[in-house]
Write a protein that holds these residues in place. Structure first.
Motif, PDB file in Angstrom:
ATOM      1  N   ASP A 149      10.848   2.702 -17.518  1.00 41.51           N
ATOM      2  CA  ASP A 149      10.823   1.529 -16.640  1.00 41.51           C
ATOM      3  C   ASP A 149       9.395   1.074 -16.383  1.00 41.51           C
ATOM      4  O   ASP A 149       8.462   1.888 -16.312  1.00 41.51           O
ATOM      5  CB  ASP A 149      11.498   1.850 -15.303  1.00 41.51           C
ATOM      6  N   GLU A 150       9.230  -0.237 -16.222  1.00 37.15           N
ATOM      7  CA  GLU A 150       7.915  -0.786 -15.931  1.00 37.15           C
ATOM      8  C   GLU A 150       7.465  -0.388 -14.523  1.00 37.15           C
ATOM      9  O   GLU A 150       8.279  -0.198 -13.619  1.00 37.15           O
ATOM     10  CB  GLU A 150       7.940  -2.314 -16.043  1.00 37.15           C
ATOM     11  N   GLU A 151       6.173  -0.271 -14.358  1.00 39.20           N
ATOM     12  CA  GLU A 151       5.606  -0.012 -13.040  1.00 39.20           C
ATOM     13  C   GLU A 151       5.648  -1.295 -12.208  1.00 39.20           C
ATOM     14  O   GLU A 151       5.551  -2.398 -12.749  1.00 39.20           O
ATOM     15  CB  GLU A 151       4.154   0.452 -13.189  1.00 39.20           C
ATOM     16  N   GLU A 152       5.814  -1.162 -10.900  1.00 34.64           N
ATOM     17  CA  GLU A 152       5.806  -2.341 -10.031  1.00 34.64           C
ATOM     18  C   GLU A 152       4.476  -3.075 -10.141  1.00 34.64           C
ATOM     19  O   GLU A 152       3.419  -2.459 -10.282  1.00 34.64           O
ATOM     20  CB  GLU A 152       6.017  -1.928  -8.567  1.00 34.64           C
ATOM     21  N   ARG A 153       4.545  -4.401 -10.068  1.00 28.90           N
ATOM     22  CA  ARG A 153       3.317  -5.195 -10.065  1.00 28.90           C
ATOM     23  C   ARG A 153       2.500  -4.877  -8.817  1.00 28.90           C
ATOM     24  O   ARG A 153       3.041  -4.513  -7.768  1.00 28.90           O
ATOM     25  CB  ARG A 153       3.638  -6.688 -10.100  1.00 28.90           C
ATOM     26  N   ALA A 154       1.188  -5.040  -8.922  1.00 23.90           N
ATOM     27  CA  ALA A 154       0.297  -4.738  -7.795  1.00 23.90           C
ATOM     28  C   ALA A 154       0.656  -5.563  -6.570  1.00 23.90           C
ATOM     29  O   ALA A 154       0.601  -5.076  -5.435  1.00 23.90           O
ATOM     30  CB  ALA A 154      -1.154  -4.988  -8.198  1.00 23.90           C
ATOM     31  N   SER A 155       1.040  -6.821  -6.776  1.00 25.61           N
ATOM     32  CA  SER A 155       1.398  -7.682  -5.652  1.00 25.61           C
ATOM     33  C   SER A 155       2.639  -7.164  -4.938  1.00 25.61           C
ATOM     34  O   SER A 155       2.767  -7.269  -3.719  1.00 25.61           O
ATOM     35  CB  SER A 155       1.637  -9.115  -6.132  1.00 25.61           C
ATOM     36  N   ARG A 156       3.546  -6.571  -5.695  1.00 25.36           N
ATOM     37  CA  ARG A 156       4.756  -6.007  -5.106  1.00 25.36           C
ATOM     38  C   ARG A 156       4.458  -4.686  -4.398  1.00 25.36           C
ATOM     39  O   ARG A 156       5.018  -4.394  -3.336  1.00 25.36           O
ATOM     40  CB  ARG A 156       5.805  -5.793  -6.201  1.00 25.36           C
ATOM     41  N   ARG A 157       3.559  -3.882  -4.966  1.00 21.41           N
ATOM     42  CA  ARG A 157       3.234  -2.591  -4.362  1.00 21.41           C
ATOM     43  C   ARG A 157       2.560  -2.746  -3.008  1.00 21.41           C
ATOM     44  O   ARG A 157       2.584  -1.828  -2.188  1.00 21.41           O
ATOM     45  CB  ARG A 157       2.332  -1.773  -5.292  1.00 21.41           C
ATOM     46  N   SER A 158       1.949  -3.904  -2.764  1.00 21.54           N
ATOM     47  CA  SER A 158       1.275  -4.127  -1.479  1.00 21.54           C
ATOM     48  C   SER A 158       2.265  -4.347  -0.343  1.00 21.54           C
ATOM     49  O   SER A 158       1.894  -4.301   0.826  1.00 21.54           O
ATOM     50  CB  SER A 158       0.328  -5.327  -1.580  1.00 21.54           C
ATOM     51  N   ILE A 159       3.535  -4.578  -0.663  1.00 26.02           N
ATOM     52  CA  ILE A 159       4.580  -4.748   0.356  1.00 26.02           C
ATOM     53  C   ILE A 159       5.240  -3.391   0.568  1.00 26.02           C
ATOM     54  O   ILE A 159       5.935  -2.882  -0.308  1.00 26.02           O
ATOM     55  CB  ILE A 159       5.618  -5.792  -0.086  1.00 26.02           C
ATOM     56  N   ARG A 160       5.027  -2.802   1.758  1.00 30.94           N
ATOM     57  CA  ARG A 160       5.425  -1.408   1.944  1.00 30.94           C
ATOM     58  C   ARG A 160       6.340  -1.177   3.142  1.00 30.94           C
ATOM     59  O   ARG A 160       6.471  -0.063   3.633  1.00 30.94           O
ATOM     60  CB  ARG A 160       4.170  -0.540   2.048  1.00 30.94           C
TER      61      ARG A 160
END
Length: 232
Positions: free
Chosen positions: A180-191
């Motif tokens: 599976d692809e890793e989450e985009r950085a913009s998505r990882r910032s939402i926690r």
């Protein structure tokens, strides 16, 4: 709270005080270097005492001869010259590893919050709040999100952090695989902070230890310290 001798109460673990400048331990308090920055007058430095009772007391050292030695953090913020001083948790800081860090981002407020309310690890419904965290797979080198909404969630994340060889296939569900692809950085910032989506860590989503994210049957030092220092 535990005692490390007949006189001294252990208010904070070594992990909670790690990197904080000017730590001094008294019989029923911990003292650290603190400060508050005014856009007009610059930094005012002082000594913050955190008591087991939840009381916070600042001895100001803004200039030689200053006699303000028992200020509340709010009064210290005003004394430092900040305009509209009402957000001392944000503007009174301590130095952690050379950087000025607001009090609300440290564990130093935990007794104050328990006594006076506004706990730094309580969500909107009064329950401990834990933001999402990430662990990197030892095989594919991709970061995977761990949601920590329940005790089981927290234990899964906790065990993964302690496992240097953790991999995607260790997850109890089939949520991720190494393909599976890793989450985009913009998505990882939402926690998962309830205050703001892009929060980098605040009193609503950062927990310094509670019954949900610490475990009596775990042998790691963090859990051992929490259990030993918890009220019996």
């Amino acid at each position: 709270m535990a005692r490390d001798s007949a006189r001294s109460i252990v208010l904070f673990t070594d992990e909670e005080l790690n990197g904080i400048t000017g730590v001094k331990k008294g019989e029923d308090f911990v003292e650290v270097t603190c400060g508050c920055t005014s856009p007009r007058y610059g930094d005012a430095v002082g000594r913050l005492r955190v008591f087991a009772s939840g009381k916070l007391e600042v001895a100001c050292e803004c200039c030689p001869g200053c006699r303000e030695d028992k200020l509340t953090p709010s009064a210290f913020e005003k004394h430092a010259g900040r305009e509209n001083p009402r957000r001392w948790k944000y503007y009174v800081w301590v130095i952690v590893k050379g950087k000025k860090i607001p009090l609300l981002k440290t564990a130093l407020l935990k007794y104050h919050e328990k006594v006076y309310g506004g706990s730094s690890y309580r969500g909107n419904k009064g329950k401990p709040c834990h933001r999402d965290e990430f662990v990197r797979c030892s095989i594919c080198n991709k970061e995977r999100r761990f949601r920590r909404q329940t005790k089981v969630d927290c234990r899964t994340y906790h065990d993964a952090v302690l496992d240097a060889n953790w991999k995607c296939s260790d997850l109890p569900s089939d949520e991720y695989s190494c393909d599976d692809e890793e989450e985009r950085a913009s998505r990882r910032s939402i926690r998962g902070c309830s205050r703001t989506a892009l929060c980098k860590g605040c009193t609503l989503c950062v927990c310094f230890g509670c019954e949900i994210c610490r475990f009596p049957d775990c042998a790691c030092q963090t859990c051992i310290d929490f259990v030993n220092n918890s009220p019996k």
